[in-house]
Enzyme design. Sequence first.
Site, PDB file in Angstrom:
ATOM      1  N   LYS A  40       3.235  -3.903   5.168  1.00  0.00           N
ATOM      2  CA  LYS A  40       2.340  -5.038   4.948  1.00  0.00           C
ATOM      3  C   LYS A  40       1.782  -5.546   6.284  1.00  0.00           C
ATOM      4  O   LYS A  40       0.593  -5.683   6.449  1.00  0.00           O
ATOM      5  CB  LYS A  40       3.069  -6.174   4.226  1.00  0.00           C
ATOM      6  N   ASP A  72      13.788 -12.050   2.627  1.00  0.00           N
ATOM      7  CA  ASP A  72      12.836 -10.942   2.509  1.00  0.00           C
ATOM      8  C   ASP A  72      11.515 -11.408   3.119  1.00  0.00           C
ATOM      9  O   ASP A  72      10.825 -12.250   2.549  1.00  0.00           O
ATOM     10  CB  ASP A  72      12.665 -10.573   1.026  1.00  0.00           C
ATOM     11  N   TRP A 106       9.154  -9.997  -6.534  1.00  0.00           N
ATOM     12  CA  TRP A 106      10.079  -9.339  -5.609  1.00  0.00           C
ATOM     13  C   TRP A 106      11.413 -10.062  -5.589  1.00  0.00           C
ATOM     14  O   TRP A 106      12.480  -9.435  -5.560  1.00  0.00           O
ATOM     15  CB  TRP A 106       9.477  -9.230  -4.207  1.00  0.00           C
TER      16      TRP A 106
HETATM   17  C1  LIG Z   1       5.950  -5.092  -1.003  1.00  0.00           C
HETATM   18  C2  LIG Z   1       7.137  -5.980  -1.061  1.00  0.00           C
HETATM   19  C3  LIG Z   1       8.418  -5.482  -1.388  1.00  0.00           C
HETATM   20  C4  LIG Z   1       8.665  -4.031  -1.757  1.00  0.00           C
HETATM   21  O1  LIG Z   1       8.554  -3.235  -0.653  1.00  0.00           O
HETATM   22  P1  LIG Z   1       8.846  -1.649  -0.709  1.00  0.00           P
HETATM   23  O2  LIG Z   1       8.885  -1.315   0.730  1.00  0.00           O
HETATM   24  O3  LIG Z   1       7.729  -1.036  -1.464  1.00  0.00           O
HETATM   25  O4  LIG Z   1      10.160  -1.463  -1.380  1.00  0.00           O
HETATM   26  C5  LIG Z   1       9.480  -6.362  -1.373  1.00  0.00           C
HETATM   27  N1  LIG Z   1       9.306  -7.664  -1.084  1.00  0.00           N
HETATM   28  C6  LIG Z   1       8.097  -8.176  -0.785  1.00  0.00           C
HETATM   29  C7  LIG Z   1       7.966  -9.623  -0.470  1.00  0.00           C
HETATM   30  C8  LIG Z   1       6.976  -7.347  -0.763  1.00  0.00           C
HETATM   31  O5  LIG Z   1       5.764  -7.856  -0.478  1.00  0.00           O
END
Ligand SMILES: *Cc1c(COP(=O)(O)O)cnc(C)c1O
Length: 357
Positions: free
Chosen positions: A193, A169, A102
Amino acid sequence: MKVHNFSAGPSILPQEVLQQASDAVKNFDGLNLSLIEISHRSKNFVAVMDEAIALVKKLLKLPEGYSVMFLQGGASLQFTMVAQNLLKAQNGKAAYLNTGTWASKALKEAKLFGEILEIASSKDKNFNFIPKGYNIPEDVDYFHCTSNNTIFGTQMHDFSNTKAPLVCDMSSDIFCRDMDYSKFDLIYAGAQKNMGPAGTTLVIVRDEILGKSGREIPTMLNYETHIKKESMFNTPPVFAVYVSMLTLRWIDQNGGLPAIEKKNRAKADLIYGEIDSNPMFIGTAEKEDRSLMNVTFLLKDDALKDEFDAMWKAANINGLNGHRDVGGYRASIYNAMPIESVQVLVDVMKAFTKKFG
Ligand SMILES: *Cc1c(COP(=O)(O)O)cnc(C)c1O
């Protein structure tokens, strides 16, 4: 029969939240209308948005000066929104810490808008640790990091004090622990998540870092558009925001982040303890960088894979397969995962070793 849901994302939510959400789909607030068929500008839905925003600020103990948004496009859209809103149009420069898939994707998108420095990376060890001791240049527009690496099972436990705005993030570990969130200038997290269903992304920003790029930003990609309209510039994802609000209420009613963190540590200690003491398994992440949320491990003898898989499936465990980039297994033990389900997995590991070890 109860299923123990270790899925990495979309992932487990509290049972009572799912119940309340399904009730609201049929009859919201006693209106005899569905949550998903009323105007997002009705006072009932505006109250949901207000409460969601207030709960984010309360749980993270954010001081004055922060705005909270519920946007669409996933965490992945934030990879470009962060860059477009924060990178200076003239000689824009940012520092990125590359700790996984990511983080690499975030870095790639930002490169379209300025000079991006990868100041440290753990790629040469398949991202099994968090780099430390790197220097963040003082003249960058911001520093970007990924607090929890969902695929590789690592988590940052320290955040550098940067002069530049700190952008993070937190998609897979938002609301998992108590810490000083006021050191962050921008936080983003896809809901699916640890907070709610797919379809909304939480963005938290310190207002004073905005409006400085000198760049023309498309309206929908400009944070200021959404802040001014309280995330209702266009139709918000009403269901995803509502369920996220219910999850935030659940966290608040269960003691907030200190209590959630305590439970998360107990779950993590239980499963890592088994991985470290059981001769048939091995963890993939460096111990000091292990994640509280995604626990990655391998079978020492891959020839026994079918036997182990059959045993955890028979125990009603779902979603334990590792990501293809790591292989093996990944137990995602997000906030809503009860310790009893972690115990079921540990018991399967013990039984497996008794039988085949
Ligand atoms: C799942 C995830 C993403 C991507 O998320 P989307 O909502 O599918 O774009 C980005 N960063 C991390 C750390 C993730 O676990």
